[in-house]
Design a protein around this motif. Structure first.
Motif, short mmCIF file in Angstrom:
data_model
loop_
_atom_site.label_atom_id
_atom_site.label_comp_id
_atom_site.label_asym_id
_atom_site.label_seq_id
_atom_site.Cartn_x
_atom_site.Cartn_y
_atom_site.Cartn_z
N PHE A 37 16.69 11.27 2.15
CA PHE A 37 16.85 10.94 2.83
C PHE A 37 15.87 9.03 3.27
O PHE A 37 14.67 9.50 2.74
N ASP A 38 16.07 8.10 3.67
CA ASP A 38 14.83 7.01 3.08
C ASP A 38 15.43 6.38 4.45
O ASP A 38 16.26 6.54 5.12
N LEU A 39 14.01 5.68 5.20
CA LEU A 39 14.17 4.58 6.41
C LEU A 39 13.24 3.35 6.03
O LEU A 39 11.74 4.07 5.91
N LEU B 21 0.84 -1.36 -0.17
CA LEU B 21 -0.05 0.15 -0.23
C LEU B 21 0.98 0.90 0.22
O LEU B 21 1.75 1.38 0.52
N MET B 22 0.35 2.19 -0.75
CA MET B 22 1.23 4.04 -1.15
C MET B 22 0.46 4.85 -0.90
O MET B 22 -0.75 5.52 -1.55
N PRO B 23 0.02 5.33 0.84
CA PRO B 23 -1.40 5.65 0.91
C PRO B 23 -0.43 7.15 0.74
O PRO B 23 -1.12 7.98 0.48
N PHE B 24 0.71 7.74 0.65
CA PHE B 24 1.45 8.51 0.64
C PHE B 24 2.20 8.97 -0.86
O PHE B 24 3.28 7.80 -1.06
N LYS B 25 2.22 10.01 -1.84
CA LYS B 25 3.03 9.82 -3.12
C LYS B 25 2.86 11.25 -2.97
O LYS B 25 1.73 11.81 -4.46
N GLY B 26 4.27 12.12 -3.44
CA GLY B 26 3.63 12.99 -3.29
C GLY B 26 5.64 14.36 -3.04
O GLY B 26 6.16 14.16 -2.94
N LYS B 27 5.47 15.47 -2.16
CA LYS B 27 6.20 16.48 -1.58
C LYS B 27 5.55 16.76 -0.38
O LYS B 27 5.01 17.29 0.09
N PHE C 197 10.32 4.69 3.99
CA PHE C 197 9.84 6.52 4.08
C PHE C 197 10.62 6.72 3.51
O PHE C 197 12.11 7.15 3.76
N ASN C 198 10.56 8.06 2.59
CA ASN C 198 11.07 8.81 1.94
C ASN C 198 11.28 10.12 2.16
O ASN C 198 9.80 10.21 1.88
N PHE D 20 7.55 19.14 2.10
CA PHE D 20 9.08 21.11 2.25
C PHE D 20 9.65 20.99 0.44
O PHE D 20 10.52 20.78 0.75
N GLY D 21 8.50 20.93 -0.21
CA GLY D 21 9.09 20.84 -1.58
C GLY D 21 10.33 19.27 -1.48
O GLY D 21 10.91 19.44 -3.16
N GLN D 22 10.05 18.38 -1.50
CA GLN D 22 11.19 17.38 -1.69
C GLN D 22 10.14 16.57 -1.98
O GLN D 22 8.98 15.99 -1.67
N THR D 23 10.70 15.72 -2.85
CA THR D 23 9.21 14.75 -3.48
C THR D 23 9.81 13.38 -2.01
O THR D 23 10.98 12.93 -1.57
N SER D 24 8.24 12.76 -2.09
CA SER D 24 8.42 11.84 -0.90
C SER D 24 7.72 10.59 -1.18
O SER D 24 6.52 11.10 -1.77
N SER D 25 7.48 10.17 -0.68
CA SER D 25 6.47 8.41 -0.39
C SER D 25 6.28 7.92 0.82
O SER D 25 7.76 8.09 1.62
N LEU D 26 5.94 6.90 1.06
CA LEU D 26 5.41 6.64 2.56
C LEU D 26 4.11 4.44 1.23
O LEU D 26 3.46 4.96 1.46
N LYS D 27 5.70 3.75 1.34
CA LYS D 27 4.86 2.74 1.32
C LYS D 27 5.03 1.56 2.54
O LYS D 27 5.64 1.94 3.58
#
Length: 468
Positions: A353-355, A283-289, A348-349, A291-298
């Motif tokens: 930064f990646d975690l 599930l990828m509930p978020f994919k966007g920006k 999380f990206n 603080f102006g940074q490309t971000s995502s949560l899988k």
């Protein structure tokens, strides 16, 4: 060129004739007519000059063609019975080499990669290789793969890949100097319901499913190697349900459900009449920006069930069996079992930064078959890995850390911990990458049983990776 010359000469002759016919009337012409006549004379002069230039250009081209005929020149030596004669002749051009597919493929891609390691210190101690299973310092050809991928016009894609280095030495087992890795065919007419068949990684474990060339840490963690099924032969249904109905959110949900033999790769015979069942949801509930940074949560979750017979390796890509001194080996079943495993993961990206975090658990219960006991006690193994990466220089220089733990669950207090710190230099993305890791490992079993020797281990691994 002849046509140009003919046109020019005809134009010049016509203009000259006009001038001759007009000559008797020059005295009676007005000043404006005289000016027009002068313009015509100047135009004729320009045409004649251009005609002369073109004739010179043609003559020069003819001369070059006579001196250097078309094609590369080579020296040919002939012998007439008395003397040897050297003569410059034109070498015939060779047709270019090309590959023509035999079928109706609309795309073929040939590629591969090489990973070479230098390993120093307590080599692979983080995998439980210490004590009686200790390894020596070494240069290691970790992977050397070549593969072919392609697409058919009939909504099929495929991959055929083999590895020249699958083990630490040639052996008569199924993993020798060269063997197949990914060999599969996928029907993708409907993105929401695709069918994949062949040999590939069963859909279990985030770190296991992450490509070898895209890892932040050089080697996968011990829990991943001990619990995940790695490559198997079978078939699965998978897809992205929102691809057509919600294209902007096509990655919101991905599912996998597969049936496999369950006894490893490159083995066509099943160990029994039972199969391994594996499922995964992403599930990828978020994919966007942010603080102006490309971000995502899988987010992801996996389940697995398999009934295996004696002789099946239930840790095909790592070590799980606890030896008498606390070290680990591959776990080949002494009798029949039933395995049930599950895992959860998150990635999380945020820009550079990646975690990444993952927890896995597996229960292995013995089965009595035809009156024969399993030969081992039931046990539950579990573990986790937490990995983080940060680009100090965007897309070039990355720092990475990892904390991992495995509880094999076969002896009291037999856990193994490791902490890794690494640096990655992306010379040309993952196509050309340099990596170095320092790993510190400690064993709970050896701390509790000092008679077996040291319980703290340190290793340095360096890697050069080239993709082509």
């Amino acid at each position: 060129m002849f046509i140009k010359k003919f046109v020019l000469r005809t134009a010049g002759s016509s203009l000259a004739a006009i001038l001759l016919l007009a000559a008797p009337r020059l005295g009676a012409q007005t000043p404006s007519e005289s000016e027009r006549l002068q313009k015509l004379e100047r135009a004729v002069d320009q045409l004649q000059k251009r005609n002369a230039e073109l004739e010179q250009e043609v003559a020069g081209l003819k001369k070059q063609a006579a001196v250097a005929p078309e094609g590369r020149m080579k020296t040919k030596v002939t012998y007439d019975g008395k003397t040897y004669v050297e003569k410059a002749v034109v070498e015939e051009a060779k047709a270019p080499i090309y590959v023509q597919q035999a079928g109706s493929e609309i795309k073929l891609v040939l590629g591969g990669f090489i990973q070479t390691n230098f390993e120093d210190g307590d080599v692979s101690a983080f995998e439980g290789r210490f004590g009686q299973n200790a390894l020596k310092d070494r240069f290691r050809l970790r992977r050397a793969r070549i593969g072919l991928t392609g697409d058919f016009a009939e909504n099929f894609d495929f991959k055929i890949e083999g590895d020249f280095e699958n083990s630490d030495g040639t052996s008569p087992s199924n993993r020798t100097d060269f063997s197949g890795t990914d060999i599969w065919l996928n029907w993708h007419q409907f993105p929401a319901a695709q069918i994949k068949a062949g040999q590939y990684k069963a859909p279990f474990g985030l770190e296991q499913l992450t490509p070898d060339t895209a890892l932040f840490i050089i080697e996968r963690s011990l829990p991943t190697g001990a619990i995940t099924p790695e490559r198997q032969i079978g078939v699965e249904l998978w897809g992205k349900p929102f691809t057509n109905i919600w294209p902007d959110q096509k990655d919101l949900l991905t599912y996998y459900g597969g049936i496999f033999n369950g006894n490893g790769r490159n083995i066509n015979n099943n160990d029994n009449n039972n199969f391994m069942y594996v499922g995964r949801l992403e599930l990828m509930p978020f994919k966007g920006k942010i603080f102006g940074q490309t971000s995502s949560l899988k987010l992801g979750g996996d389940v697995l069930n398999s009934r295996d017979d004696k002789g099946t390796n239930i840790s095909p890509s790592g070590n799980l069996l606890v030896n008498s001194d606390g070290s680990l080996s591959s776990f080949t079943l002494p009798g029949a079992d039933e395995r049930t495993a599950w895992s959860v993961d998150a990635w999380f990206n945020l820009g550079p930064f990646d975690l990444i975090g993952e927890y896995l658990q597996e229960k292995v219960n013995g089965r009595t078959v035809n009156g024969v006991p399993p030969g081992f006690a039931n046990f539950t193994t579990d573990g986790f890995q937490i990995t983080s990466g940060f680009f100090l220089i965007p897309k070039k220089f990355q720092a990475a850390v990892q904390w991992q733990y495995l509880n094999p669950g076969q002896k009291g207090n037999d856990g193994i911990y490791s902490i890794t710190g690494g640096l990655n230099y992306y010379i040309h993305g993952n196509d050309l990458k340099l990596m170095v890791d320092y790993i510190h490992t400690w064993s709970d079993f050896r701390q509790a049983n000092p008679e077996f020797g040291k319980d703290q281990f340190d290793e340095v691994i360096g890697r050069v990776q080239v993709m082509f």
